[in-house]
Scaffold this motif. Structure first.
Motif, PDB file in Angstrom:
ATOM      1  N   ARG A 626      -6.412  18.454 -43.117  1.00  0.00           N
ATOM      2  CA  ARG A 626      -6.269  17.640 -41.904  1.00  0.00           C
ATOM      3  C   ARG A 626      -7.215  18.168 -40.844  1.00  0.00           C
ATOM      4  NH1 ARG A 626      -2.039  20.146 -37.713  1.00  0.00           N
ATOM      5  NH2 ARG A 626      -2.670  18.313 -36.560  1.00  0.00           N
ATOM      6  N   ASN A 627      -7.567  17.324 -39.889  1.00  0.00           N
ATOM      7  CA  ASN A 627      -8.355  17.797 -38.747  1.00  0.00           C
ATOM      8  C   ASN A 627      -7.450  18.605 -37.832  1.00  0.00           C
ATOM      9  OD1 ASN A 627     -10.605  16.447 -39.660  1.00  0.00           O
ATOM     10  ND2 ASN A 627     -10.373  14.708 -38.294  1.00  0.00           N
ATOM     11  N   ASN A 628      -7.860  19.833 -37.521  1.00  0.00           N
ATOM     12  CA  ASN A 628      -7.111  20.654 -36.568  1.00  0.00           C
ATOM     13  C   ASN A 628      -8.098  21.170 -35.529  1.00  0.00           C
ATOM     14  OD1 ASN A 628      -5.705  22.648 -35.152  1.00  0.00           O
ATOM     15  ND2 ASN A 628      -4.421  23.146 -36.903  1.00  0.00           N
ATOM     16  N   TYR A 629      -8.067  20.538 -34.347  1.00  0.00           N
ATOM     17  CA  TYR A 629      -9.043  20.855 -33.308  1.00  0.00           C
ATOM     18  C   TYR A 629      -8.731  22.170 -32.603  1.00  0.00           C
ATOM     19  CZ  TYR A 629     -10.244  15.974 -34.077  1.00  0.00           C
ATOM     20  OH  TYR A 629     -10.616  14.791 -34.655  1.00  0.00           O
ATOM     21  N   ASP A 630      -7.565  22.763 -32.877  1.00  0.00           N
ATOM     22  CA  ASP A 630      -7.167  24.000 -32.212  1.00  0.00           C
ATOM     23  C   ASP A 630      -7.578  25.241 -32.995  1.00  0.00           C
ATOM     24  OD1 ASP A 630      -5.844  22.628 -30.113  1.00  0.00           O
ATOM     25  OD2 ASP A 630      -4.156  22.242 -31.442  1.00  0.00           O
ATOM     26  N   LYS A 631      -8.096  25.061 -34.189  1.00  0.00           N
ATOM     27  CA  LYS A 631      -8.435  26.222 -35.019  1.00  0.00           C
ATOM     28  C   LYS A 631      -9.921  26.549 -34.923  1.00  0.00           C
ATOM     29  CE  LYS A 631      -4.927  27.036 -38.272  1.00  0.00           C
ATOM     30  NZ  LYS A 631      -4.702  28.215 -37.483  1.00  0.00           N
ATOM     31  N   GLY A 632     -10.233  27.814 -35.096  1.00  0.00           N
ATOM     32  CA  GLY A 632     -11.634  28.224 -35.112  1.00  0.00           C
ATOM     33  C   GLY A 632     -12.323  27.998 -33.787  1.00  0.00           C
ATOM     34  N   ALA A 633     -13.648  28.146 -33.799  1.00  0.00           N
ATOM     35  CA  ALA A 633     -14.427  28.005 -32.560  1.00  0.00           C
ATOM     36  C   ALA A 633     -14.444  26.559 -32.076  1.00  0.00           C
ATOM     37  CB  ALA A 633     -15.848  28.509 -32.783  1.00  0.00           C
ATOM     38  N   GLY A 642     -13.119  26.902 -48.255  1.00  0.00           N
ATOM     39  CA  GLY A 642     -13.221  28.320 -47.964  1.00  0.00           C
ATOM     40  C   GLY A 642     -12.505  29.148 -49.007  1.00  0.00           C
ATOM     41  N   VAL A 643     -12.444  30.462 -48.736  1.00  0.00           N
ATOM     42  CA  VAL A 643     -11.796  31.414 -49.644  1.00  0.00           C
ATOM     43  C   VAL A 643     -10.836  32.273 -48.832  1.00  0.00           C
ATOM     44  CG1 VAL A 643     -12.184  33.367 -51.206  1.00  0.00           C
ATOM     45  CG2 VAL A 643     -13.807  31.483 -51.156  1.00  0.00           C
ATOM     46  N   VAL A 644      -9.637  32.526 -49.387  1.00  0.00           N
ATOM     47  CA  VAL A 644      -8.673  33.412 -48.728  1.00  0.00           C
ATOM     48  C   VAL A 644      -9.192  34.842 -48.859  1.00  0.00           C
ATOM     49  CG1 VAL A 644      -6.305  34.272 -48.708  1.00  0.00           C
ATOM     50  CG2 VAL A 644      -6.753  31.868 -49.249  1.00  0.00           C
ATOM     51  N   ILE A 645      -9.409  35.526 -47.728  1.00  0.00           N
ATOM     52  CA  ILE A 645      -9.957  36.891 -47.778  1.00  0.00           C
ATOM     53  C   ILE A 645      -8.947  37.945 -47.349  1.00  0.00           C
ATOM     54  CG2 ILE A 645     -12.358  36.158 -47.482  1.00  0.00           C
ATOM     55  CD1 ILE A 645     -12.081  37.010 -44.509  1.00  0.00           C
ATOM     56  N   ALA A 646      -7.816  37.513 -46.762  1.00  0.00           N
ATOM     57  CA  ALA A 646      -6.786  38.483 -46.360  1.00  0.00           C
ATOM     58  C   ALA A 646      -5.447  37.770 -46.264  1.00  0.00           C
ATOM     59  CB  ALA A 646      -7.138  39.125 -45.014  1.00  0.00           C
ATOM     60  N   LEU A 647      -4.361  38.536 -46.517  1.00  0.00           N
ATOM     61  CA  LEU A 647      -3.009  37.962 -46.460  1.00  0.00           C
ATOM     62  C   LEU A 647      -2.054  39.071 -46.041  1.00  0.00           C
ATOM     63  CD1 LEU A 647      -1.545  35.582 -49.154  1.00  0.00           C
ATOM     64  CD2 LEU A 647      -0.140  37.352 -48.122  1.00  0.00           C
ATOM     65  N   SER A 648      -1.319  38.848 -44.958  1.00  0.00           N
ATOM     66  CA  SER A 648      -0.418  39.871 -44.423  1.00  0.00           C
ATOM     67  C   SER A 648       1.000  39.346 -44.286  1.00  0.00           C
ATOM     68  CB  SER A 648      -0.914  40.353 -43.052  1.00  0.00           C
ATOM     69  OG  SER A 648       0.077  41.153 -42.426  1.00  0.00           O
ATOM     70  N   PRO A 649       1.934  39.790 -45.154  1.00  0.00           N
ATOM     71  CA  PRO A 649       3.338  39.380 -45.001  1.00  0.00           C
ATOM     72  C   PRO A 649       3.933  39.828 -43.666  1.00  0.00           C
ATOM     73  CG  PRO A 649       2.956  40.334 -47.176  1.00  0.00           C
ATOM     74  CD  PRO A 649       1.733  40.593 -46.360  1.00  0.00           C
ATOM     75  N   GLU A 650       3.499  40.999 -43.163  1.00  0.00           N
ATOM     76  CA  GLU A 650       4.050  41.495 -41.906  1.00  0.00           C
ATOM     77  C   GLU A 650       3.660  40.612 -40.734  1.00  0.00           C
ATOM     78  OE1 GLU A 650       3.851  45.443 -40.668  1.00  0.00           O
ATOM     79  OE2 GLU A 650       4.765  46.284 -42.460  1.00  0.00           O
ATOM     80  N   GLN A 652       2.598  37.612 -41.066  1.00  0.00           N
ATOM     81  CA  GLN A 652       2.847  36.231 -41.476  1.00  0.00           C
ATOM     82  C   GLN A 652       1.611  35.357 -41.285  1.00  0.00           C
ATOM     83  OE1 GLN A 652       6.450  34.284 -40.356  1.00  0.00           O
ATOM     84  NE2 GLN A 652       7.563  36.189 -40.172  1.00  0.00           N
ATOM     85  N   LYS A 653       0.497  35.835 -41.797  1.00  0.00           N
ATOM     86  CA  LYS A 653      -0.716  35.026 -41.692  1.00  0.00           C
ATOM     87  C   LYS A 653      -1.646  35.340 -42.849  1.00  0.00           C
ATOM     88  CE  LYS A 653      -3.819  37.931 -38.942  1.00  0.00           C
ATOM     89  NZ  LYS A 653      -4.629  38.054 -37.720  1.00  0.00           N
ATOM     90  N   LEU A 654      -2.528  34.408 -43.126  1.00  0.00           N
ATOM     91  CA  LEU A 654      -3.633  34.679 -44.037  1.00  0.00           C
ATOM     92  C   LEU A 654      -4.921  34.266 -43.348  1.00  0.00           C
ATOM     93  CD1 LEU A 654      -4.642  31.778 -45.340  1.00  0.00           C
ATOM     94  CD2 LEU A 654      -2.761  32.124 -46.899  1.00  0.00           C
ATOM     95  N   VAL A 655      -6.028  34.782 -43.846  1.00  0.00           N
ATOM     96  CA  VAL A 655      -7.341  34.532 -43.237  1.00  0.00           C
ATOM     97  C   VAL A 655      -8.230  33.853 -44.269  1.00  0.00           C
ATOM     98  CG1 VAL A 655      -9.334  35.544 -42.067  1.00  0.00           C
ATOM     99  CG2 VAL A 655      -7.064  36.589 -41.802  1.00  0.00           C
ATOM    100  N   VAL A 656      -8.886  32.781 -43.849  1.00  0.00           N
ATOM    101  CA  VAL A 656      -9.812  32.046 -44.715  1.00  0.00           C
ATOM    102  C   VAL A 656     -11.225  32.178 -44.160  1.00  0.00           C
ATOM    103  CG1 VAL A 656     -10.499  29.747 -45.531  1.00  0.00           C
ATOM    104  CG2 VAL A 656      -8.074  30.363 -45.435  1.00  0.00           C
ATOM    105  N   VAL A 664     -11.000  32.158 -40.190  1.00  0.00           N
ATOM    106  CA  VAL A 664      -9.971  31.377 -39.503  1.00  0.00           C
ATOM    107  C   VAL A 664      -8.591  31.869 -39.931  1.00  0.00           C
ATOM    108  CG1 VAL A 664      -9.038  29.059 -39.127  1.00  0.00           C
ATOM    109  CG2 VAL A 664     -11.499  29.370 -39.430  1.00  0.00           C
ATOM    110  N   ASP A 665      -7.727  32.151 -38.950  1.00  0.00           N
ATOM    111  CA  ASP A 665      -6.359  32.607 -39.226  1.00  0.00           C
ATOM    112  C   ASP A 665      -5.422  31.426 -39.416  1.00  0.00           C
ATOM    113  OD1 ASP A 665      -7.386  35.085 -38.807  1.00  0.00           O
ATOM    114  OD2 ASP A 665      -6.339  35.478 -36.918  1.00  0.00           O
ATOM    115  N   TYR A 666      -4.480  31.563 -40.359  1.00  0.00           N
ATOM    116  CA  TYR A 666      -3.415  30.585 -40.568  1.00  0.00           C
ATOM    117  C   TYR A 666      -2.080  31.298 -40.560  1.00  0.00           C
ATOM    118  CZ  TYR A 666      -6.834  27.094 -42.129  1.00  0.00           C
ATOM    119  OH  TYR A 666      -7.880  26.209 -42.183  1.00  0.00           O
ATOM    120  N   ASP A 667      -1.180  30.925 -39.628  1.00  0.00           N
ATOM    121  CA  ASP A 667       0.192  31.393 -39.724  1.00  0.00           C
ATOM    122  C   ASP A 667       0.811  30.810 -40.987  1.00  0.00           C
ATOM    123  OD1 ASP A 667       0.071  32.806 -37.377  1.00  0.00           O
ATOM    124  OD2 ASP A 667       0.875  31.187 -36.148  1.00  0.00           O
TER     125      ASP A 667
END
Length: 751
Positions: A626-633, A642-650, A652-656, A664-667
């Motif tokens: 979906r278009n998300n105008y609030d993410k990234g620059a 993209g590719v998932v490069i990090a994932l933190s359960p603590e 509660q986010k992953l990074v693409v 870009v961070d995703y909760d």
């Protein structure tokens, strides 16, 4: 009397209404259908023993680690044995040290992972949840927890509490956790009021909640079946569904007929509400000329009904194109009386290659005409023509801007020309809400704008772009009109070509070097309605598989083992599976599960996050849906890979890391915006190019097998195409010409 079956013990409680009640900790989700919430899960009843119990039913939103109270009945599956069939559930806070440790360590509360949960429970014991709830400041006593982490945990707990309050109400009327969280984020404390009084607002305001969900909610809160607000919302939903299928409008008779089916009310009531909606300016109705018939006569006028944004965009885009064509000012006036033979001789020295006559015509057109279209198939020299246009323009000191709808296409355009290129979204700096930083009041500083992969431009994006072109500037649209039209509404490139007043050049000559490519040769054969050659080529193969399931298994083997072994390509970076459809055993959905298992399997000690029916891991190929105008620059847009490069359960986010090299961070609550992309539908691949493409062509996708679909898939490949499936299905795709004409008024308005 309970509803338990003979020989199967009842749960720890029996509900007052006769249903069994089971309390347990959700250990893992085995399968989940994102659309209806049907789940297969394993739970720990805490009654000793190491065996987990299987539960099945509506558990959408429940997370591993949560203690849940399920109401339902006991049953038995002939293959899998004893099961608890869930009819409804609610979450309960655990009361034991072990339960609290598991609950806090499950990743439900941002800032608390398994290790932090251990330290908190070690310090506070069974009081842990009370401490967090009543005085979270005390957490600073826990070794390793500083003021910043303590504040984060306290805020996350308070948000969870507020959400839970709304959840109780929403779950009581049948809304599962995931959409309930989005409702709360949209409306906050007003959530319950909005849901009770204006449930159809949800379909417009909350991503992921469509008319059908809003309609079910409306029924639950007592809104009548024939209420005007329901019928008007249903009409707008029908138009919205039409736009999802590519239409800018629907003829009034088609709209009414479709709405009657969806709403199950009399047509006269729908017509009355449609007239009211037109009067309230909720939709626009305009008479347009009917389509031209086969014999060349004009058909009867059409009463075209538009959603307001599409009507405005169509008028605006057509008006702006006409204005650019008729502008007196010319920012490339130097090319009007250019010594073309001399310029072309210079260009040949610069590039080392002479232009073919068609290419020369296109170069002249782009630099002397304010609006121009360049189209043609693979191997016909579109790329070299674009490079030539850019070289000549820059040699004269012109300000040139290059853009494409996707990150991959923009990157390819930059490599081709040696100039910077951007996605259209980034070029315009789209902001939250979808407004652009550049528009008619603040145009781009450009003399020439080149837009590649223009077949992907939908009506709304094309309108935003054309509004930002300054008066007197030139714009060149480049694309292959024989490919699939845009995912969004409209067929802008085809409509521009249908308007005689817009100058165009179609390249038809296939160059000698391209003739040696099986990919290029077969793309043109398919486009002409002839079957592809599949024997004796070094870059085009057919792996036979008659059964759809066999084709899926073979596709995974081709991607994970055969291509990497023979061609040395990386299965994740260089190979893309393109499926005709999402569903089915060889659809993108099923193939993603199989390919993830083969390429990015679960590894002990490495974190992963289950969301709905999907599991996310570091290394996963993903795409934004979906278009998300609030993410990234400047926003992240539908189709960005993209590719998932990090994932933190603590946390509660992953990074693409996106294909535009942005992190870009995703909760975890936002993971419904991401889909795995080991396999994508051919529609979603538009504008992208990959070293190797693998296409399952099976009878299971019979209704989707069309010539332009297969042609689009093959033209996505730079070096290698592998088809997997049956010759019968391949023949169906080559023979079938899409009859799906989109309802658009742009070509008429351009005339």
């Amino acid at each position: 009397m309970t509803s338990t079956l003979p020989g199967i013990p009842p749960g720890p409680e029996t509900g007052a209404e006769g249903g069994a009640v089971l309390e347990a900790v959700l250990e893992r989700i085995t399968y989940q259908n994102d659309e209806n919430g049907w789940t297969v899960a394993r739970v720990d009843t805490g009654r000793g023993g190491t065996e987990l119990l299987t539960v099945v039913g509506a558990l959408l939103g429940a997370q591993p680690g949560e203690s849940i109270r399920m109401r339902g009945r006991w049953g038995s599956h002939p293959q899998f044995g004893k099961q608890f069939q869930v009819e409804s559930f609610s979450t309960v806070l655990p009361a034991t040290v072990q339960g609290i440790r598991r609950y806090l360590g499950s990743g439900l509360i941002k800032g608390i992972g398994p290790k932090t949960a251990d330290r908190i429970v070690e310090h506070f014991g069974v009081r842990s949840l009370d401490v967090i709830d009543e005085d979270a400041g005390q957490l600073i006593q826990v070794p390793g927890l500083g003021p910043k982490r303590t504040k984060l945990i306290a805020a996350a707990w308070e948000e969870q509490k507020a959400i839970k309050e709304v959840m109780v109400f929403l779950q009581g009327i049948g809304i599962s956790t995931s959409p309930a969280v989005r409702i709360f984020k949209e409306y906050g404390d007003a959530s319950i009021t909005v849901v009770r009084t204006e449930p159809y607002r949800l379909a417009a305001d909350v991503w992921g909640i469509g008319f059908k969900t809003a309609d079910a909610i409306a029924k639950a809160v007592g809104i009548p079946h024939d209420a005007p607000q329901r019928i008007k919302a249903g009409l707008q939903y029908t138009l919205s569904e039409g736009s999802d299928s590519g239409h800018c409008y629907l003829p009034a008779d088609v709209l009414v007929a479709e709405a009657v089916k969806i709403l199950d009310v009399p047509s006269d009531l729908v017509v009355r509400c449609l007239n009211d909606l037109i009067g309230e300016e909720g939709v626009v109705c305009e008479e347009l000329p009917g389509p031209v018939t086969v014999s060349g006569t004009q058909g009867d006028p059409v009463q075209a009904v538009y959603l307001v944004p599409f009507h405005r965009a169509e008028l605006s885009l057509a008006g702006r194109v006409r204005a650019l064509l008729g502008a007196r000012e010319d920012r490339l006036a130097a090319f009007a009386d250019l010594d073309w033979p001399r310029a072309l001789t210079w260009l040949r020295g610069r590039t080392g290659t002479a232009l073919a006559p068609e290419q020369e015509q296109a170069v002249r057109l782009a630099l002397t005409g304010k609006v121009a279209v360049l189209t043609g198939g693979p191997g016909c020299g579109k790329s070299f023509t674009v490079r030539s246009v850019v070289e000549l323009a820059r040699a004269r000191g012109a300000k040139v801007i290059l853009a494409a709808p996707t990150g991959r296409a923009a990157k390819r355009l930059a490599e081709l020309t040696g100039c910077e290129a951007a996605t259209v979204h980034r070029l315009l700096q789209l902001q939250p809400g979808g407004n652009a930083a550049y528009d008619q009041d603040k145009p781009l500083d450009a003399d020439l704008v080149v837009v590649d992969e223009a077949s992907m431009l939908d009506l709304l994006l094309a309108n935003k772009l054309i509004k930002a072109i300054p008066a007197g500037a030139h714009v060149l649209f480049v694309g292959d009109v024989d490919q699939l039209p845009s995912v969004g509404a409209g067929e802008v490139l085809r409509d521009l070509l249908a308007a005689e007043r817009v100058p165009r050049v179609r390249l038809t000559q296939i160059f000698r070097q391209a003739q040696q490519s099986g990919v290029v040769t077969n793309a043109h054969r398919i486009n002409a309605g002839r079957p592809p050659l599949t024997d004796g080529l070094s870059d085009f193969f057919l792996f036979p598989a008659e059964e759809t399931e066999d084709a899926a298994t073979l596709t995974v083997d081709v991607v994970a083992r055969r291509i990497p072994r023979k061609f040395g390509l990386d299965p994740r970076r260089d190979i893309q599976v393109l499926a005709p459809m999402h569903r089915g055993p060889a659809g993108a959905g099923a193939l993603n599960l199989l390919l993830q298992q083969a390429l990015t399997p679960s590894r002990e000690g490495l974190p992963e996050k289950r969301f709905g029916g999907r599991v996310f891991r570091v290394g996963d190929k993903v795409t934004q849906i979906r278009n998300n105008y609030d993410k990234g620059a400047n926003g992240v847009f539908n189709g960005t890979g993209g590719v998932v490069i990090a994932l933190s359960p603590e946390e509660q986010k992953l990074v693409v890391r996106t294909e535009e090299d942005e992190e870009v961070d995703y909760d975890f609550a936002e993971l419904d915006e991401l889909s795995h992309a080991y396999a994508v539908t051919i529609h979603r691949s538009q504008g992208s190019e990959y070293p190797a493409v693998v296409v399952p062509v099976t009878t299971g996708a019979w209704m989707m097998l069309q010539r332009n679909l297969l042609y689009t898939a093959i033209t996505r490949a730079k070096r290698l195409v592998v088809l997997v499936g049956s010759r019968r299905a391949l023949g169906q795709a080559v023979r079938t010409v899409s009859a799906g004409k989109r309802f658009t008024g742009l070509a008429h308005r351009l005339r």
